[in-house]
Scaffold this active site. Structure first.
Site, PDB file in Angstrom:
ATOM      1  CB  CYS A   9      -2.955  -1.960  -6.920  1.00 43.68           C
ATOM      2  SG  CYS A   9      -4.012  -0.521  -6.665  1.00 43.68           S
ATOM      3  CG  ASN A  12      -6.133   2.372  -2.613  1.00 42.66           C
ATOM      4  OD1 ASN A  12      -6.409   2.992  -1.592  1.00 42.66           O
ATOM      5  ND2 ASN A  12      -6.856   1.341  -3.000  1.00 42.66           N
ATOM      6  CB  CYS A  14      -6.613   1.374 -11.480  1.00 37.49           C
ATOM      7  SG  CYS A  14      -6.334   3.036 -12.167  1.00 37.49           S
ATOM      8  NE  ARG A  15      -2.905  -2.424 -10.779  1.00 38.45           N
ATOM      9  CZ  ARG A  15      -1.604  -2.576 -10.668  1.00 38.45           C
ATOM     10  NH1 ARG A  15      -1.041  -3.685 -11.124  1.00 38.45           N
ATOM     11  NH2 ARG A  15      -0.873  -1.633 -10.107  1.00 38.45           N
ATOM     12  CB  SER A  16      -6.268  -2.332  -4.637  1.00 38.94           C
ATOM     13  OG  SER A  16      -6.015  -0.964  -4.481  1.00 38.94           O
ATOM     14  CG  ASP A 125      -0.438   0.080 -13.634  1.00 41.73           C
ATOM     15  OD1 ASP A 125      -1.521   0.650 -13.843  1.00 41.73           O
ATOM     16  OD2 ASP A 125       0.544   0.624 -13.108  1.00 41.73           O
TER      17      ASP A 125
HETATM   18  P1  4NP Z   1      -3.391   1.114  -9.681  1.00 44.60           P
HETATM   19  O1  4NP Z   1      -3.049   1.932 -11.013  1.00 44.60           O
HETATM   20  O2  4NP Z   1      -2.085   0.733  -9.070  1.00 44.60           O
HETATM   21  O3  4NP Z   1      -4.158  -0.050 -10.190  1.00 44.60           O
HETATM   22  O4  4NP Z   1      -4.212   2.049  -8.820  1.00 44.60           O
HETATM   23  C1  4NP Z   1      -2.192   3.042 -11.015  1.00 44.60           C
HETATM   24  C2  4NP Z   1      -2.659   4.278 -10.623  1.00 44.60           C
HETATM   25  C3  4NP Z   1      -1.810   5.376 -10.657  1.00 44.60           C
HETATM   26  C4  4NP Z   1      -0.510   5.220 -11.087  1.00 44.60           C
HETATM   27  C5  4NP Z   1      -0.047   3.982 -11.483  1.00 44.60           C
HETATM   28  C6  4NP Z   1      -0.894   2.888 -11.442  1.00 44.60           C
HETATM   29  N1  4NP Z   1       0.340   6.354 -11.144  1.00 44.60           N
HETATM   30  O5  4NP Z   1       1.468   6.188 -11.639  1.00 44.60           O
HETATM   31  O6  4NP Z   1      -0.061   7.441 -10.722  1.00 44.60           O
END
Ligand code: 4NP
Length: 157
Positions: A9, A12, A14-16, A125
């Site tokens: 993702c 790294n 939240c989703r992954s 996201d």
């Molecule tokens: P992820 O979510 O891609 O599912 O881990 C996010 C985590 C952090 C950010 C964006 C999405 N960020 O902008 O810091």
């Protein structure tokens, strides 16, 4: 290990990592724990070394998944040699991975939901949204992991 799966993702956190923890648990339940290596990574580098987001951990924990030991890292060129499946959470992640893909890669580079047989396309996201976004991530991830486990089971027969 006979097969290896990498979830990717943006951050790294939240989703992954959710997909990482859920697939490990489902592989364990299916008796495939020792046969499939699982990992996760992000295309962005803001959260390297961090544990998953507290909201992600809370949603996962309520459903029985412990993500506390996972740590964020960035996807790298070597990942295309180490993994049979590289599964992206959204189209933006997929585009970035396609740009990194070496010509010799013979594995599967695909949207995670598509590969898991869930038709909705992307895992949205949840980072800047409310708590329901984290529950939605978990629900989509659980559905797609069920499809993925069936597929891995078939390949390992
Ligand atoms: P992820 O979510 O891609 O599912 O881990 C996010 C985590 C952090 C950010 C964006 C999405 N960020 O902008 O810091």
């Amino acid at each position: 290990m006979k097969l290896a799966v990498l979830f990717v993702c943006l951050g790294n956190i939240c989703r992954s990592p959710t997909a990482h923890g859920v697939l490990l648990k489902k592989l364990e339940r299916a008796g495939l724990a020792g046969l499939v290596r699982v990992d996760s990574a992000g295309t962005g580098d803001w959260h390297i070394g961090k544990a998953p987001d507290a909201r992600t951990q809370a949603a996962a924990s309520r459903a029985g998944y412990d993500l506390s030991q996972l740590r964020a890292r960035v996807v790298c060129a070597e990942d295309f040699q180490r993994f049979d499946y590289i599964l992206a959470m959204d189209q933006d992640n997929l585009r970035q991975l396609q740009a990194m893909r070496p010509a010799q890669f013979r594995g599967i580079l695909e949207l995670f939901l598509r590969q898991g047989g869930v038709d909705t396309g992307e895992v949205p996201d949840p980072y800047y949204g409310g708590p329901e976004g984290f529950e939605q991530v978990l629900s989509l991830v659980e559905q797609a992991c069920d499809g993925l486990v069936r597929q891995l089971q078939e390949r390992l027969r």
